[in-house]
Enzyme design. Structure first.
Site, PDB file in Angstrom:
ATOM      1  N   ASP A   1      -1.824   7.878   3.656  1.00  0.00           N
ATOM      2  CA  ASP A   1      -1.401   6.532   4.075  1.00  0.00           C
ATOM      3  C   ASP A   1      -2.085   6.213   5.410  1.00  0.00           C
ATOM      4  O   ASP A   1      -2.499   7.124   6.135  1.00  0.00           O
ATOM      5  CB  ASP A   1       0.130   6.517   4.260  1.00  0.00           C
ATOM      6  N   GLU A   2      -2.193   4.945   5.742  1.00  0.00           N
ATOM      7  CA  GLU A   2      -2.772   4.503   7.022  1.00  0.00           C
ATOM      8  C   GLU A   2      -4.146   5.148   7.256  1.00  0.00           C
ATOM      9  O   GLU A   2      -4.429   5.664   8.350  1.00  0.00           O
ATOM     10  CB  GLU A   2      -1.834   4.854   8.198  1.00  0.00           C
TER      11      GLU A   2
ATOM     12  N   LYS B   1       0.839  -1.211   0.000  1.00  0.00           N
ATOM     13  CA  LYS B   1       0.000   0.000   0.000  1.00  0.00           C
ATOM     14  C   LYS B   1       0.869   1.254   0.000  1.00  0.00           C
ATOM     15  O   LYS B   1       0.656   2.165  -0.786  1.00  0.00           O
ATOM     16  CB  LYS B   1      -0.910   0.025   1.245  1.00  0.00           C
ATOM     17  N   THR B   2       1.855   1.266   0.884  1.00  0.00           N
ATOM     18  CA  THR B   2       2.724   2.440   0.944  1.00  0.00           C
ATOM     19  C   THR B   2       3.515   2.546  -0.357  1.00  0.00           C
ATOM     20  O   THR B   2       3.753   3.636  -0.872  1.00  0.00           O
ATOM     21  CB  THR B   2       3.655   2.346   2.175  1.00  0.00           C
TER      22      THR B   2
ATOM     23  N   ARG C   1       4.854  -7.346  10.959  1.00  0.00           N
ATOM     24  CA  ARG C   1       6.087  -6.572  10.758  1.00  0.00           C
ATOM     25  C   ARG C   1       7.230  -7.504  10.362  1.00  0.00           C
ATOM     26  O   ARG C   1       8.260  -7.069   9.893  1.00  0.00           O
ATOM     27  CB  ARG C   1       6.518  -5.828  12.044  1.00  0.00           C
TER      28      ARG C   1
ATOM     29  N   GLN D   1      -5.761  -3.239  10.539  1.00  0.00           N
ATOM     30  CA  GLN D   1      -4.669  -2.619  11.297  1.00  0.00           C
ATOM     31  C   GLN D   1      -5.114  -1.341  11.993  1.00  0.00           C
ATOM     32  O   GLN D   1      -4.288  -0.502  12.326  1.00  0.00           O
ATOM     33  CB  GLN D   1      -3.494  -2.307  10.376  1.00  0.00           C
TER      34      GLN D   1
HETATM   35  N1  LIG Z   1       5.526  -5.396  -6.495  1.00  0.00           N
HETATM   36  C1  LIG Z   1       6.475  -5.489  -5.583  1.00  0.00           C
HETATM   37  N2  LIG Z   1       7.677  -5.981  -5.883  1.00  0.00           N
HETATM   38  C2  LIG Z   1       8.650  -6.096  -4.961  1.00  0.00           C
HETATM   39  N3  LIG Z   1       8.518  -5.715  -3.689  1.00  0.00           N
HETATM   40  C3  LIG Z   1       7.348  -5.205  -3.313  1.00  0.00           C
HETATM   41  C4  LIG Z   1       6.259  -5.066  -4.227  1.00  0.00           C
HETATM   42  N4  LIG Z   1       5.232  -4.536  -3.555  1.00  0.00           N
HETATM   43  C5  LIG Z   1       5.644  -4.339  -2.283  1.00  0.00           C
HETATM   44  N5  LIG Z   1       6.912  -4.733  -2.132  1.00  0.00           N
HETATM   45  C6  LIG Z   1       7.717  -4.696  -0.895  1.00  0.00           C
HETATM   46  O1  LIG Z   1       6.965  -5.310   0.147  1.00  0.00           O
HETATM   47  C7  LIG Z   1       7.178  -4.660   1.386  1.00  0.00           C
HETATM   48  C8  LIG Z   1       5.849  -4.204   1.955  1.00  0.00           C
HETATM   49  O2  LIG Z   1       5.339  -3.129   1.179  1.00  0.00           O
HETATM   50  P1  LIG Z   1       4.630  -1.882   1.856  1.00  0.00           P
HETATM   51  O3  LIG Z   1       5.377  -1.449   3.047  1.00  0.00           O
HETATM   52  O4  LIG Z   1       4.335  -0.914   0.798  1.00  0.00           O
HETATM   53  O5  LIG Z   1       3.298  -2.621   2.331  1.00  0.00           O
HETATM   54  P2  LIG Z   1       2.057  -2.008   3.099  1.00  0.00           P
HETATM   55  O6  LIG Z   1       0.855  -2.604   2.502  1.00  0.00           O
HETATM   56  O7  LIG Z   1       2.154  -0.541   3.132  1.00  0.00           O
HETATM   57  O8  LIG Z   1       2.295  -2.615   4.547  1.00  0.00           O
HETATM   58  P3  LIG Z   1       1.682  -2.130   5.944  1.00  0.00           P
HETATM   59  O9  LIG Z   1       0.255  -2.584   5.943  1.00  0.00           O
HETATM   60  O10 LIG Z   1       2.469  -2.836   6.960  1.00  0.00           O
HETATM   61  O11 LIG Z   1       1.794  -0.645   5.993  1.00  0.00           O
HETATM   62  C9  LIG Z   1       8.121  -3.514   1.103  1.00  0.00           C
HETATM   63  O12 LIG Z   1       9.430  -3.921   1.398  1.00  0.00           O
HETATM   64  C10 LIG Z   1       7.944  -3.281  -0.378  1.00  0.00           C
HETATM   65  O13 LIG Z   1       9.057  -2.683  -0.965  1.00  0.00           O
HETATM   66 MG   LIG Z   2       2.305   0.811   4.741  1.00  0.00          MG
END
Ligand SMILES: Nc1ncnc2c1ncn2[C@@H]1O[C@H](COP(=O)(O)OP(=O)(O)OP(=O)(O)O)[C@@H](O)[C@H]1O
Ligand SMILES: [Mg+2]
Length: 786
Positions: free
Chosen positions: A226-227, A34-35, A617, A257
């Site tokens: 975000d969040e 997402k981030t 995490r 979350q």
């Molecule tokens: N398409 C992709 N290819 C490679 N790595 C990815 C891809 N998408 C996400 N990632 C990696 O996966 C990890 C998690 O991504 P991110 O932090 O954006 O998730 P999130 O959904 O925001 O998580 P959270 O809910 O904990 O905030 C990061 O290290 C990110 O770089």
């Molecule tokens: Mg995130």
């Protein structure tokens, strides 16, 4: 360039990034990118011709904003990234409010009151109003006011709402509405806003000034959040004010979350998004890129016990990985030792850095035993949150001086320093100043500047002292317009007498205060230099420094970490972060769930979401620990394992209590489950008991490790039984009922009973200082005295 960026995304992420046709919401489980979508979307928008200053990204912490900026910088170049509008809701809105202060009757140099300022003002008001401080607890009143503000309920609305008024009557605090009104008046007189006001006043500013709202709506042509699950009603309302004309909003979040309802976060924001924005598109991301398959499956198995949630199906294509490991400990000390040993072992085996490890706990106070152990074992660590550097007394005092110089009307800061260091303006005088100010509806400073005009009832000598103080502050105030923050800051510290006071003592506490002050000053110097380097400002003013400092939240790190260190933080602070190895410690009934959050299903579900955040995490290893005994509130307390442990699919947890054949029983919804580590196999046994706690409170069986590791590992308990181990140092046949023994950990004790034979022989011993314990003799380490 855009194509190149898009290649680094999967299909669903790419769709979410490139959709610009209107409002969009990305709902997805942890670690699904997402981030990353937000970061790449900003880069994509820049590629589509959006100017960086037309993009606004709102993050949950300042640290998250900085990191996102860096990542975007890597994608599109640092110059572009630097010009983006990015930050927390509070920092972005406080800047808008400084620019537009006049429109809502404030001056631009307003102070931002932190939580302790607001609470102390509420306390002062309760006192002045002659209310019973035992009934009107200032913290509860401040919380009620904060909740009202987060729902955008101003004092008049509060006083006329049947709901709030009857709530207050039920709490035996009918005067909260009057305190709230007076509190707002006082903040205004002090030209101060508390944290919640930064939201309320921004909403009011936009609501009452259509031209200003339109200006910012046009300026922020694209808003990204975000969040989103942790935004409250006020934050969501302001985002709507900014985006309703163009609908260029992209919010990302995960309802699973949502962990900030105690600060007014409203999960309904996420559930109602599509009804607030007509034709909003909903995107779902399902692939988790962060964690191993086992970690993702275990997190899913936990969260599925919550009833209120958006159905999601998160999976990982990373390696299957290892199961979550559950490591029960005998005591909090042993828990810390287990964690520290594991850190050393994994670091050695996997050749990784200390920064690859995080220890997550439910409350800040749990950090103590880990700190102690890490210091002993030479493991470098960094604690996030907790007692922030800026909350220390000597630093708060100095900041209070700065605040008074920038905004002399600031009541809370003025109260703090008017007689520190002592200058003969005591409590009686201060009380009279407050009375005169309240009577005339002006600030304390106004009275100090014209004591006679406001009828201040003090003698000539005191008038003279007040005059001196006023001249001192005004002198600094003038210099603050021309001198940089560091130069004037340094002089304020010395001319005020603060440095003389702090440097007068020689005991270790004084030295710590001196070091803090020096660190603070060098931080100021750094701030000034880095602002200059960035070419952002010619004159780096004291007010700029204050703006930065007053918005540091408890989630932002105190200092930047330069060398690799283990991270210690609460689960709340770990939101959005990731680490190869995560320890979730203190998984006990009176800690996680927090005993304050077990009275309703809603609260319990939030605690479960918190544990879900913790587990997700972890990238590779997720290690859970709990202790049977814990030193708290000055005494040893007994605790049972957390009820949440039973929520995990047992086939995804490996029990490790130092033995190949251990078992652990936890009471699950379908009765008792026995988790066995033998061959990593977990067996669900038939229901054997209904009382979880009762059974776990059986006297525990003590088992120590072999002599070589004596003192390192002590294994538990009635619930954690063990059937293998090595022989003890002392042969048990010497021993009989009535013998006196000296145990290496528990000291002297009398043997009350001996049961069992051979391997299973146990002794019940009444220790003088440690109470009655049951020892499994083949492991126990003791000497027979007589
Ligand atoms: N398409 C992709 N290819 C490679 N790595 C990815 C891809 N998408 C996400 N990632 C990696 O996966 C990890 C998690 O991504 P991110 O932090 O954006 O998730 P999130 O959904 O925001 O998580 P959270 O809910 O904990 O905030 C990061 O290290 C990110 O770089
Ligand atoms: Mg995130």
């Amino acid at each position: 360039m855009t194509d190149n960026i898009l290649e680094q995304l999967n299909d669903s992420q790419r769709e979410a990034v490139t959709y610009c046709g209107g409002a969009s919401l990305v709902i997805a489980g942890a670690g699904s990118g997402k981030t990353r979508v937000l970061t790449y979307k900003i880069a994509y928008l820049l590629g589509q011709g959006f100017m960086p200053w037309n993009i606004l990204a709102l993050t949950f912490t300042n640290k998250a904003a900085r990191e996102m900026k860096e990542r975007i910088g890597a994608l599109v170049g640092i110059e572009q990234a630097r010009r983006l509008n990015m930050g927390t809701f509070h920092s972005v809105f406080s800047r808008i409010l400084r620019t537009e202060a006049q429109a809502i009757g404030y001056s631009p140099n307003f102070t931002i009151y932190d939580q302790s300022d607001s609470r102390s003002l509420v306390k002062a008001i309760i006192k002045e109003m002659g209310l019973d401080e035992k009934v009107y607890k200032h913290t509860s009143v401040a919380d009620r006011i904060s909740m009202a503000k987060n729902r955008l309920m101003l004092p008049q609305a509060y006083a006329s709402s049947r709901q709030t008024v009857s709530d207050d009557v039920a709490r035996k605090m009918p005067a909260v509405k009057d305190i709230y009104l007076r509190y707002c008046d006082r903040c205004r007189q002090a030209n101060a806003m508390d944290f919640d006001d930064l939201l309320v006043n921004t909403f009011v500013l936009f609501d009452r000034n259509e031209d200003i709202r339109r200006k910012y709506s046009e300026r922020f042509g694209y808003v990204l959040v975000d969040e989103y699950q942790d935004t409250n009603y006020a934050q969501q309302a302001i985002v709507t004010q900014l985006t309703r004309d163009h609908q260029h909003i992209c919010a990302v979040g995960d309802d699973a979350q949502s962990i900030y309802s105690f600060r007014g976060a409203n999960i309904d924001n996420i559930l109602n998004f599509t009804s607030s924005y007509d034709g909003a598109r909903l995107f779902k991301l399902e692939q988790n890129y962060r964690s191993t398959q086992f970690i993702v499956q275990a997190a899913n198995s936990l969260i599925k016990h919550n009833s209120r949630q958006i159905p999601k199906d998160t999976f990982s294509r990373n390696e299957q990985g290892e199961k979550l490991v559950l490591k029960p400990a005998y005591s909090d000390k042993e828990e810390a030792l287990i964690v520290c040993n594991d850190i050393k072992r994994i670091r050695r085996e996997e050749r990784c850095e200390y920064s690859d490890f995080a220890i997550l706990y439910r409350t800040n106070s749990q950090s103590r035993s880990f700190e102690e152990c890490m210091r002993k074992m030479n493991i470098p660590y960094h604690i996030y949150g907790g007692m922030s550097f800026y909350q220390r007394k000597e630093i708060k005092d100095v900041i209070a001086y700065f605040r008074v110089v920038v905004n002399p009307d600031d009541e809370e800061a003025l109260r703090r320093i008017i007689n520190y260091p002592s200058r003969g303006i005591g409590d009686t005088t201060l009380g009279r100043i407050v009375a005169a100010a309240t009577l005339n509806g002006v600030s304390l400073w106004t009275v100090i500047c014209s004591p006679v005009a406001y009828g201040l009832d003090v003698n000539k000598g005191t008038i003279g002292k007040l005059g001196k103080f006023r001249d001192l502050v005004m002198g600094w105030g003038e210099r603050a317009n021309t001198d940089d923050a560091y130069t004037i800051g340094r002089d304020i510290i010395s001319d005020s007498g603060v440095s003389c006071d702090i440097y007068s003592g020689r005991d270790p506490e004084d030295i710590a205060r001196q070091e803090n002050l020096e660190e603070f000053l060098s931080g100021m110097q750094d701030f000034v230099e880095s602002r200059r380097e960035e070419g952002m400002e010619e004159h780096v003013a004291l007010a700029d420094f204050l703006q930065e400092v007053s918005l540091l939240t408890d989630l932002d790190s105190d200092t930047e970490v330069d060398s690799p260190k283990v991270s210690l933080m609460t689960v709340h602070s770990a939101k959005g972060l990731e680490f190869p190895t995560v320890f979730i410690v203190g998984l006990e009934e009176n800690i996680f769930p927090s005993p304050m959050c077990t009275s309703s299903m809603r609260e319990l579900e939030e605690e479960r979401r918190l544990l879900y955040v913790a587990v997700t995490r972890a990238e590779k290893h997720c290690i859970l620990t709990c202790a049977q005994n814990r030193f708290r509130y000055g005494r040893m307390e007994y605790d049972t394992p957390s009820r949440f442990l039973r929520d995990f699919d047992p086939s995804l947890i490996r029990m490790d209590n130092g033995s190949p054949e251990a078992s652990f029983q936890a009471h699950g919804s379908a009765g008792w489950k026995t988790y066995e580590s033998s061959g990593s196999r977990f067996v669900n046994s038939k229901p054997v008991a209904t009382q979880f706690k009762a059974d776990l409170k059986m006297p525990h069986v003590e088992r120590l490790k072999p002599a070589s590791s004596f003192g390192k590992t002590v294994q538990p308990t009635a619930s954690f039984t063990n059937s293998s181990g090595s022989s003890s140092m002392v042969s048990s046949h010497e021993l009989c009922e009535g013998s006196m023994i000296e145990h290496q950990r528990f000291g002297m004790g009398e043997v009350l009973r001996i049961e069992g034979v051979g391997e299973n022989m146990k002794a019940t011993v009444n220790f003088r200082n440690a109470g009655t314990k049951q020892l499994l003799l083949k492991f126990a380490k003791y000497k027979v005295i007589k």
